[in-house]
Design a protein around this motif. Structure first.
Motif, short mmCIF file in Angstrom:
data_model
loop_
_atom_site.label_atom_id
_atom_site.label_comp_id
_atom_site.label_asym_id
_atom_site.label_seq_id
_atom_site.Cartn_x
_atom_site.Cartn_y
_atom_site.Cartn_z
N THR A 216 -1.34 2.07 3.72
CA THR A 216 -1.23 1.40 2.43
C THR A 216 -2.37 1.79 1.52
OG1 THR A 216 -0.25 -0.47 3.59
CG2 THR A 216 -0.97 -0.85 1.33
N ILE A 217 -2.03 2.48 0.42
CA ILE A 217 -3.04 2.83 -0.57
C ILE A 217 -2.73 2.20 -1.93
CG2 ILE A 217 -3.76 4.97 0.57
CD1 ILE A 217 -1.92 6.50 -1.33
N ALA A 218 -1.61 1.50 -2.01
CA ALA A 218 -1.20 0.87 -3.26
C ALA A 218 -2.09 -0.33 -3.59
CB ALA A 218 0.26 0.41 -3.16
N ALA A 219 -2.09 -0.70 -4.85
CA ALA A 219 -2.84 -1.86 -5.31
C ALA A 219 -2.18 -3.14 -4.79
CB ALA A 219 -2.88 -1.88 -6.84
N PRO A 220 -2.95 -4.22 -4.66
CA PRO A 220 -2.37 -5.49 -4.22
C PRO A 220 -1.23 -5.94 -5.14
CG PRO A 220 -4.76 -5.59 -4.12
CD PRO A 220 -4.41 -4.30 -4.82
N GLY A 221 -0.27 -6.60 -4.55
CA GLY A 221 0.91 -7.08 -5.28
C GLY A 221 2.13 -7.01 -4.37
N THR A 222 3.30 -7.17 -4.97
CA THR A 222 4.55 -7.13 -4.22
C THR A 222 5.26 -5.82 -4.48
OG1 THR A 222 4.75 -9.54 -4.37
CG2 THR A 222 6.74 -8.32 -3.83
N VAL A 223 5.76 -5.21 -3.42
CA VAL A 223 6.52 -3.97 -3.51
C VAL A 223 7.80 -4.14 -2.72
CG1 VAL A 223 4.48 -2.50 -3.83
CG2 VAL A 223 5.36 -2.92 -1.52
N ASN A 224 8.75 -3.24 -2.94
CA ASN A 224 10.02 -3.30 -2.22
C ASN A 224 10.25 -2.05 -1.39
OD1 ASN A 224 11.12 -5.82 -3.12
ND2 ASN A 224 11.48 -4.86 -5.10
N LEU A 225 10.71 -2.26 -0.18
CA LEU A 225 11.25 -1.18 0.63
C LEU A 225 12.74 -1.17 0.31
CD1 LEU A 225 9.73 -1.92 4.16
CD2 LEU A 225 8.76 -0.53 2.34
N ASN A 226 13.30 -0.01 0.06
CA ASN A 226 14.73 0.10 -0.21
C ASN A 226 15.42 0.59 1.04
OD1 ASN A 226 14.67 -0.67 -3.01
ND2 ASN A 226 13.67 1.28 -3.38
#
Length: 174
Positions: free
Chosen positions: A105-115
């Motif tokens: 995980t290198i993304a910024a904090p928050g909510t993301v979606n797996l498709n």
């Protein structure tokens, strides 16, 4: 009356805790720590009883990278940095399978979606979005501590929701 209330509390608590398991393609845990690798388990139920699931493709958002993949017996995986496709197996009837995925995980904090796209033997495709929360990472804290904190928070939320539901139910009965 007291026994009925106790039984109702127990039922509501069990329902609240198992609700995510009744959903479509779900990821566990539902959070990842920024700047670390996390093992995810994707629970995939076959939701079309008369047709078997024969393939699953999961696409990760930017900021999550596939590190390793594990497959249930009979399934094979093909993966690149952001997508994994499992095939060769079958999920029949009302059965479920669990597919493993280690992500960086290198993304910024928050909510993301797996498709996720679930494919069936009759050629039908069903798409699902599975949410993950990225929590801030801290080099000084370990992932175990973050998981414990989130687990305690989730348990408190379940208890609070159950108590609110019971209070409303009691008002209706009285």
């Amino acid at each position: 009356m007291r026994k009925r209330a106790s039984a109702l509390i127990l039922c509501l608590t069990c329902l609240a805790m198992t609700a995510p398991a009744l959903a479509h393609v779900t990821a566990s845990p539902s959070f990842v720590v920024q700047g670390s690798e996390t093992d995810l388990q994707l629970a995939v139920p076959n939701e079309r009883v008369s047709h078997s699931t024969t393939e699953l493709t999961v696409t990760l958002p930017t900021g999550l990278d596939v590190v390793t993949v594990t497959s249930p017996p009979g399934w094979e995986a093909i993966s690149n940095t952001r997508e994994v496709t499992w095939s060769g197996g079958r999920i029949e009837g009302t059965r479920s399978e669990v597919f493993g995925l280690r992500v960086d995980t290198i993304a910024a904090p928050g909510t993301v979606n797996l498709n996720a796209v679930q494919r069936y033997e009759d050629g039908a495709d069903v798409s699902w979005k599975t949410s993950l929360t990225i929590v801030p990472g801290d080099a000084a804290s370990d992932a175990g501590s973050s998981r414990r904190t989130l687990a305690i928070g989730a348990a408190a939320l379940v208890v609070a929701s159950t108590l609110v539901a019971l209070r409303r139910l009691r008002r209706r009965i009285d």
